[in-house]
Design a protein around this motif. Sequence first.
Motif, mmCIF file in Angstrom:
data_model
loop_
_atom_site.group_PDB
_atom_site.id
_atom_site.type_symbol
_atom_site.label_atom_id
_atom_site.label_comp_id
_atom_site.label_asym_id
_atom_site.label_seq_id
_atom_site.Cartn_x
_atom_site.Cartn_y
_atom_site.Cartn_z
ATOM 1 N N ASP A 187 0.863 -1.178 0.000
ATOM 2 C CA ASP A 187 0.000 0.000 0.000
ATOM 3 C C ASP A 187 0.896 1.223 0.000
ATOM 4 O O ASP A 187 1.691 1.420 0.911
ATOM 5 C CB ASP A 187 -0.872 -0.059 1.268
ATOM 6 C CG ASP A 187 -1.995 0.957 1.296
ATOM 7 O OD1 ASP A 187 -1.712 2.129 1.026
ATOM 8 O OD2 ASP A 187 -3.141 0.588 1.623
ATOM 9 N N THR A 188 0.779 2.028 -1.046
ATOM 10 C CA THR A 188 1.555 3.263 -1.154
ATOM 11 C C THR A 188 0.609 4.438 -0.934
ATOM 12 O O THR A 188 0.927 5.381 -0.226
ATOM 13 C CB THR A 188 2.228 3.333 -2.543
ATOM 14 O OG1 THR A 188 3.022 2.158 -2.716
ATOM 15 C CG2 THR A 188 3.098 4.567 -2.698
ATOM 16 N N GLY A 189 -0.594 4.320 -1.539
ATOM 17 C CA GLY A 189 -1.602 5.367 -1.364
ATOM 18 C C GLY A 189 -2.989 4.777 -1.188
ATOM 19 O O GLY A 189 -3.986 5.455 -1.359
ATOM 20 N N GLY A 190 -3.042 3.476 -0.894
ATOM 21 C CA GLY A 190 -4.350 2.827 -0.713
ATOM 22 C C GLY A 190 -4.415 1.432 -1.296
ATOM 23 O O GLY A 190 -5.474 0.783 -1.278
ATOM 24 N N SER A 191 -3.303 0.962 -1.803
ATOM 25 C CA SER A 191 -3.286 -0.274 -2.597
ATOM 26 C C SER A 191 -3.611 -1.575 -1.858
ATOM 27 O O SER A 191 -3.803 -2.603 -2.499
ATOM 28 C CB SER A 191 -1.928 -0.441 -3.265
ATOM 29 O OG SER A 191 -1.905 0.276 -4.467
ATOM 30 N N ILE A 192 -3.659 -1.535 -0.528
ATOM 31 C CA ILE A 192 -4.206 -2.694 0.198
ATOM 32 C C ILE A 192 -5.672 -2.410 0.524
ATOM 33 O O ILE A 192 -6.558 -3.235 0.295
ATOM 34 C CB ILE A 192 -3.409 -2.957 1.506
ATOM 35 C CG1 ILE A 192 -2.027 -3.541 1.183
ATOM 36 C CG2 ILE A 192 -4.188 -3.891 2.448
ATOM 37 C CD1 ILE A 192 -1.117 -3.740 2.373
HETATM 38 N N1 LIG Z 1 0.021 2.237 -5.082
HETATM 39 C C1 LIG Z 1 -1.067 2.614 -4.485
HETATM 40 O O1 LIG Z 1 -1.138 2.594 -3.280
HETATM 41 C C2 LIG Z 1 -2.236 2.950 -5.322
HETATM 42 C C3 LIG Z 1 -2.445 4.331 -5.792
HETATM 43 N N2 LIG Z 1 -3.753 4.331 -6.389
HETATM 44 C C4 LIG Z 1 -1.418 4.708 -6.831
HETATM 45 O O2 LIG Z 1 -1.697 4.511 -7.982
HETATM 46 O O3 LIG Z 1 -0.384 5.240 -6.531
#
Ligand SMILES: NC(=O)C[C@H](N)C(=O)O
Length: 512
Positions: A187-192
């Motif tokens: 998870d970088t920005g919500g990926s989990i």
């Molecule tokens: N990698 C993530 O946590 C997903 C985010 N929607 C992104 O595309 O960066």
Amino acid sequence: MTTPLSHTALHDLSVQELTQALQTKQVSAVEAAQHFLQRGQAHAALGAYVDTNTDATLAQARAADARIAAGTAGALEGLPIAHKDIFVTRDFATTAGSRMLKGYRSPFDATVVDKLAKVGAVTLGKLNCDEFAMGSSNENSAIAPMGSDSVQPVRNPWNTERIPGGSSGGSAAVVAARLAPAATGTDTGGSIRQPAAFCGVTGIKPTYGRASRYGMVAFASSLDQAGPMARSAEDCALLLSAMCGPDPDRDSTSLDVPTENFALKLNDSIEGLRIGVPKEFFGEGLSADVRASVDAALKQYEQLGAKLVPITLPRTELSIPVYYIIAPAEASSNLSRFDGVKFGHRAKDFADHDSKFPLLDQMYRRTRAEGFGDEVKRRIMIGTYVLSHGYYDAYYLQAQKIRRMIADDFQNAFKDCDVIAGPVAPTVAWKIGEKSDDPVANYLADIFTLSGSLAGLPGMSIPVGFAKADADKGMPIGMQLLGNYCQEARLLNAAHRFQQATDYHLAKPAGF
Ligand SMILES: NC(=O)C[C@H](N)C(=O)O
């Protein structure tokens, strides 16, 4: 070995139940691995697996059975799990969903993979994801799934015309379809959290630094975190306990916080728990179905003794521009290593005698043009731009300042509450193709998950209902729980108590 458990029941067992069945020899690790490998094959049309290696899986399972027989079993001995294809693995190819790494074999296992193996987990294979984890729909993978010659999107088990979310889309899909009892994600920005919500499973992103990033193909290093996805908070707790822990020699950002048994506090009372409800998470653009389910979940929490506290996270909206500056900036730097020399793909025909560029430059240019997909190129260009001389102060530096303010907003909020609750995403999973030509529409869907990531906080997604509106009928809805730093145990406790009182997490998509 006698097997009192019927094989149809095996994939319906939770991590906790299956581990118990393995330890008490009601089922062998080899039988469990075979069962899940067969299910993976039978449901290959979901497009979730990008690599399997039956020999390696069965060798691991046999070793697990030997340890069970010798009485030296680890906490998850024999448990079959699958890994997001962003973790490097010795026995399976690692592609990170990119043509750039097609066929790449790592000489070592990522720390998270290694830690899970050390407590006995058996790897079933690698799971599809958006290329270098960049995406919210899993439509950005450039790798053809197992059993298919062509690249195709991972499908959501609740409706195979829909996306599973991303970037850990394969992980969410296998857990929902019971092709694996649990999977790793990042998870970088919500990926989990977002794919967990879209597929009706439970996922937790721990505090930044709790799980080692060593051997995770890097996207945005100040944000990337590993975490488990499973059907319940209890199962996530079992996996997370194995995944976390300091790794000072290999990940300088790993936290010097000892690993914890996250299962210990699951049953604590949540009487008096103060749940902060940020008004910015319930504004315009939130679908009526998501709002209704999250509201009902909050009421359920009140019945369980929690107190709802209105809070404000005033810079929520800014998290989108801030994230989509910082993450691409870090990506442009991290992905510079893919140059056709050290890793992965190298273009074959790159020499152009009419070109004004030196031959080596031509090789870089052709290699990167061929190896990266559109979204990755878009982010490398944005990242290079915002870091470039003359724009650095205007974009990157400003974004870093606002990132700090976003983190401060959370600290202010946590003066009045113990956890924060709200939706994971504004809508349920959308149709495959619906937003694939519109990157900004994908970015906007991350509105509720980005701020927690920028602040480095732990966050969870738990299933809280299903859409009722005709257009989205039956699609799962997730609620997000955010905690203060290193409060994973508290989040898991809150999630577990909710799951004891509800059965959304037990629902199973038809046909699986
Ligand atoms: N990698 C993530 O946590 C997903 C985010 N929607 C992104 O595309 O960066």
